[in-house]
Write a protein that holds these residues in place. Structure first.
Motif, PDB file in Angstrom:
ATOM      1  N   ILE A 168      60.489  49.864  45.024  1.00  0.00           N
ATOM      2  CA  ILE A 168      59.380  49.831  45.979  1.00  0.00           C
ATOM      3  C   ILE A 168      58.900  48.382  46.070  1.00  0.00           C
ATOM      4  N   HIS A 169      58.922  47.817  47.244  1.00  0.00           N
ATOM      5  CA  HIS A 169      58.589  46.400  47.361  1.00  0.00           C
ATOM      6  C   HIS A 169      57.824  46.126  48.643  1.00  0.00           C
ATOM      7  N   GLY A 170      57.125  45.009  48.647  1.00  0.00           N
ATOM      8  CA  GLY A 170      56.393  44.577  49.819  1.00  0.00           C
ATOM      9  C   GLY A 170      57.011  43.323  50.419  1.00  0.00           C
ATOM     10  N   LEU A 171      56.158  42.453  50.971  1.00  0.00           N
ATOM     11  CA  LEU A 171      56.637  41.293  51.731  1.00  0.00           C
ATOM     12  C   LEU A 171      55.738  40.092  51.457  1.00  0.00           C
ATOM     13  N   TRP A 172      56.364  38.924  51.381  1.00  0.00           N
ATOM     14  CA  TRP A 172      55.624  37.657  51.322  1.00  0.00           C
ATOM     15  C   TRP A 172      56.218  36.740  52.379  1.00  0.00           C
ATOM     16  N   MET A 173      55.361  36.239  53.272  1.00  0.00           N
ATOM     17  CA  MET A 173      55.881  35.351  54.299  1.00  0.00           C
ATOM     18  C   MET A 173      54.788  34.407  54.779  1.00  0.00           C
ATOM     19  N   GLN A 174      55.199  33.314  55.353  1.00  0.00           N
ATOM     20  CA  GLN A 174      54.267  32.386  55.968  1.00  0.00           C
ATOM     21  C   GLN A 174      53.914  32.880  57.361  1.00  0.00           C
ATOM     22  N   ALA A 175      52.638  32.825  57.699  1.00  0.00           N
ATOM     23  CA  ALA A 175      52.226  33.196  59.052  1.00  0.00           C
ATOM     24  C   ALA A 175      52.874  32.251  60.059  1.00  0.00           C
ATOM     25  N   PRO A 176      53.274  32.767  61.200  1.00  0.00           N
ATOM     26  CA  PRO A 176      53.968  31.913  62.183  1.00  0.00           C
ATOM     27  C   PRO A 176      53.209  30.655  62.569  1.00  0.00           C
ATOM     28  N   ALA A 177      51.891  30.733  62.631  1.00  0.00           N
ATOM     29  CA  ALA A 177      51.093  29.568  63.024  1.00  0.00           C
ATOM     30  C   ALA A 177      50.782  28.656  61.854  1.00  0.00           C
ATOM     31  N   GLY A 178      51.199  29.050  60.644  1.00  0.00           N
ATOM     32  CA  GLY A 178      50.884  28.261  59.461  1.00  0.00           C
ATOM     33  C   GLY A 178      49.454  28.484  59.020  1.00  0.00           C
ATOM     34  N   GLY A 179      49.078  27.876  57.910  1.00  0.00           N
ATOM     35  CA  GLY A 179      47.698  27.958  57.448  1.00  0.00           C
ATOM     36  C   GLY A 179      47.376  29.181  56.626  1.00  0.00           C
ATOM     37  N   SER A 180      48.256  30.132  56.548  1.00  0.00           N
ATOM     38  CA  SER A 180      47.992  31.333  55.747  1.00  0.00           C
ATOM     39  C   SER A 180      49.319  31.989  55.375  1.00  0.00           C
ATOM     40  N   ILE A 202      51.144  35.917  54.522  1.00  0.00           N
ATOM     41  CA  ILE A 202      51.043  37.364  54.748  1.00  0.00           C
ATOM     42  C   ILE A 202      51.653  38.067  53.546  1.00  0.00           C
ATOM     43  N   LEU A 203      50.867  38.887  52.900  1.00  0.00           N
ATOM     44  CA  LEU A 203      51.320  39.684  51.759  1.00  0.00           C
ATOM     45  C   LEU A 203      51.175  41.157  52.103  1.00  0.00           C
ATOM     46  N   THR A 204      52.216  41.940  51.910  1.00  0.00           N
ATOM     47  CA  THR A 204      52.094  43.393  52.055  1.00  0.00           C
ATOM     48  C   THR A 204      52.460  44.050  50.738  1.00  0.00           C
ATOM     49  N   MET A 205      51.785  45.122  50.422  1.00  0.00           N
ATOM     50  CA  MET A 205      52.050  45.869  49.201  1.00  0.00           C
ATOM     51  C   MET A 205      52.087  47.359  49.513  1.00  0.00           C
ATOM     52  N   LYS A 206      52.834  48.091  48.732  1.00  0.00           N
ATOM     53  CA  LYS A 206      52.989  49.534  48.918  1.00  0.00           C
ATOM     54  C   LYS A 206      52.181  50.279  47.864  1.00  0.00           C
ATOM     55  N   THR A 216      49.442  48.132  52.518  1.00  0.00           N
ATOM     56  CA  THR A 216      48.246  47.306  52.575  1.00  0.00           C
ATOM     57  C   THR A 216      48.661  45.867  52.875  1.00  0.00           C
ATOM     58  N   TYR A 217      48.031  45.281  53.860  1.00  0.00           N
ATOM     59  CA  TYR A 217      48.286  43.886  54.231  1.00  0.00           C
ATOM     60  C   TYR A 217      47.145  43.027  53.693  1.00  0.00           C
ATOM     61  N   VAL A 218      47.496  41.937  53.039  1.00  0.00           N
ATOM     62  CA  VAL A 218      46.518  40.999  52.503  1.00  0.00           C
ATOM     63  C   VAL A 218      46.720  39.638  53.190  1.00  0.00           C
ATOM     64  N   ALA A 219      45.662  39.145  53.821  1.00  0.00           N
ATOM     65  CA  ALA A 219      45.714  37.825  54.454  1.00  0.00           C
ATOM     66  C   ALA A 219      45.272  36.775  53.441  1.00  0.00           C
ATOM     67  N   LEU A 220      46.114  35.753  53.224  1.00  0.00           N
ATOM     68  CA  LEU A 220      45.834  34.716  52.234  1.00  0.00           C
ATOM     69  C   LEU A 220      45.772  33.350  52.895  1.00  0.00           C
ATOM     70  N   PRO A 221      44.581  32.846  53.166  1.00  0.00           N
ATOM     71  CA  PRO A 221      44.497  31.507  53.726  1.00  0.00           C
ATOM     72  C   PRO A 221      45.039  30.463  52.740  1.00  0.00           C
TER      73      PRO A 221
END
Length: 491
Positions: free
Chosen positions: A130-142, A144-148, A481-486
């Motif tokens: 079971i896994h989520g996602l870590w990625m850079q937002a397309p516009a930069g500056g933050s 994107i983390l998702t968790m299950k 669950t999506y977590v926004a990380l500036p």
């Protein structure tokens, strides 16, 4: 094997409700009889749960949810792996009990144990993936983390035709995902599920994660639990009519739902098909579980140039099957589940013959004790005949003809259902076109068996939605669950 021998796997005090790890009687002390469909004899009595019992079971599931969700995935997977081993060690005994309460021949019952156990093994491995996602937002500056996260307490309602596998298909992904559950087995076949619950407890499943409430008061249980906002998920396998009702009841609480409902599977045989393989596949697709399966081939659509030969070969094979009590040696076809099923199946046959169909073999119910119907093959069946419109749920193969590929696909899709379909052709391009054109959740290409724990099982249209098994199966029990990380730029 006698009733007494088969029942040794289920002690008297386990013929009860399992709530919070305790075997207990129903709140009002009521019990109901479980009968052998081969002769109508009473196998034993089981506690008959009430709405009050259902609430107690949900209380136990809710209490166990935080601890189970926090249990490391590896530990959850190890419980499932131990359950797989225990179930396979006791396969013969579980199969005998299943045959006793449901009627299927022992060989088929053993096959169901192996198939059902495979969900424990598959999801034991998926629990740690079971896994989520870590990625850079397309516009930069933050970032994107998702968790299950586990969806939470679930209600499972399982049917009588596969009393073990329809339970393991739901229990295994829920356990792997970290969900607790209340399970209501079919009142015709509660014994196999009670044995399975005992095996899971022995494998180390904590108290309250799985709660089992056998009952004849189905509506009381479902309406009570679905009205409780602590319930977060409903998974049902059964008729489309009941599925629609459960979906309606889920709306006020916005519960997640998975529905595996009725089927009307077409079995397409093209002019270039390998007829030996097609007849072999037809026997599997039609006669698994005496035809009492949602995946059962319901309509045989055969090219006119090979229809006569296919029909005669199939009739020869079907007519050679031995009908009898599932636990007797040499029996191929057991009884249907009850007298109502016999009446429904024979009524469809009689109506098809009245519409102009020819009977090649079978067609009648056996006289005397038990709910037996002869394996039956019909040819020249009118497309409009009711037997082509409704789910047969019995050992009857109605054959109609077609002329072109487009006609075959159109007629296959001419049903409200969309669960399983079967196609026999040696033309690769045709197989791709037809598979893409069929409005069904599953396509068996030159095979009569589609069920596999590693594959996503499910349908569309009136056959429901959601998938069980495969990589997709565990997603039914997870929330995102999506977590926004500036992440400001460095100075």
């Amino acid at each position: 094997m006698s009733h007494t021998d088969a029942l040794q796997l289920l002690p008297t005090d386990h013929r009860a409700l399992l709530v919070g790890g305790q075997w207990r009687p129903s709140a009002d002390g009521a019990r109901f009889e479980v009968t052998d469909p081969a002769d109508g004899s009473v196998v034993c009595e089981v506690a008959d749960g009430t709405a009050e019992d259902a609430t107690a079971a949900l209380d136990a599931a809710v209490a166990a949810q935080p601890g189970w969700a926090a249990t490391p995935p590896r530990e959850r997977g190890e419980v499932l792996r131990r359950a797989f081993d225990l179930l396979m060690e006791r396969a013969d005994e579980v199969a005998a009990l299943m045959s006793l309460e449901m009627g299927k021949p022992l060989a088929e019952a053993r096959g169901e144990v192996a198939y059902g156990a495979e969900f424990f093994r598959w999801f034991a491995e998926e629990a740690v993936r079971i896994h989520g996602l870590w990625m850079q937002a397309p516009a930069g500056g933050s970032r994107i983390l998702t968790m299950k996260k586990p969806v939470g307490p679930c209600l499972f309602i399982t049917p009588w035709n596969f009393p073990l596998a329809m339970g393991t298909r739901k229990i295994a992904p829920a356990v792997a995902a970290g969900c607790t559950m209340v399970l209501k087995p079919a009142s015709q076949t509660p014994l196999t599920m009670l044995v399975l619950a005992g095996i899971l407890a022995e494998a180390g499943l904590p108290d309250g994660v799985l709660n089992v409430v056998p009952t004849t008061r189905d509506a009381d249980l479902s309406t009570t639990l679905q009205a409780d906002d602590r319930l977060r998920k409903v998974s049902f396998t059964g008729s489309t009519a009941v599925g629609r009702k459960l979906v309606e009841q889920s709306a006020p609480g916005l519960q997640r739902v998975s529905m595996e409902l009725g089927g009307n599977a077409p079995f397409l045989v093209f002019e270039d098909a390998d007829l030996d393989a097609a007849v072999d596949g037809a026997m599997v697709a039609k006669m698994r579980n005496m035809g009492e399966a949602c995946t059962s081939a319901n309509r045989f659509l055969v090219h006119s140039s090979v229809a006569e030969e296919f029909g005669s070969r199939l009739a020869e094979r079907m007519g050679a099957l031995t009908v009898g009590r599932g636990q007797d040696d040499g029996v191929d076809v057991g009884p249907l589940i009850d007298a109502k099923a016999v009446e429904s199946v024979t009524g469809l046959v009689e109506e098809a013959v009245a519409d102009g169909a020819r009977l090649l073999t079978g067609g009648a119910a056996h006289e005397g004790a038990g709910h037996f119907v002869e394996p039956t093959v019909l040819v020249d069946v009118a497309a409009s005949s009711r037997i082509n419109r409704e789910e047969i749920f019995g050992p009857v193969a109605p054959i109609s003809t077609f002329e072109t590929e487009s006609e075959a696909v159109a007629r296959a899709n001419d049903t409200e259902y969309g669960l399983t379909s079967y196609v026999y052709t040696r033309d690769l391009a045709r197989s791709i076109r037809v598979a893409e054109g069929l409005a069904f959740g599953m396509v068996g290409l030159n095979t009569g068996l589609v069920s596999n724990a590693a594959a996503p099982f499910g349908g569309m249209k009136a056959s429901g939605f959601g998938r069980e098994g495969g990589f997709e199966g565990i997603e039914e029990y997870l929330e995102t669950t999506y977590v926004a990380l500036p992440v400001p730029a460095a100075d």
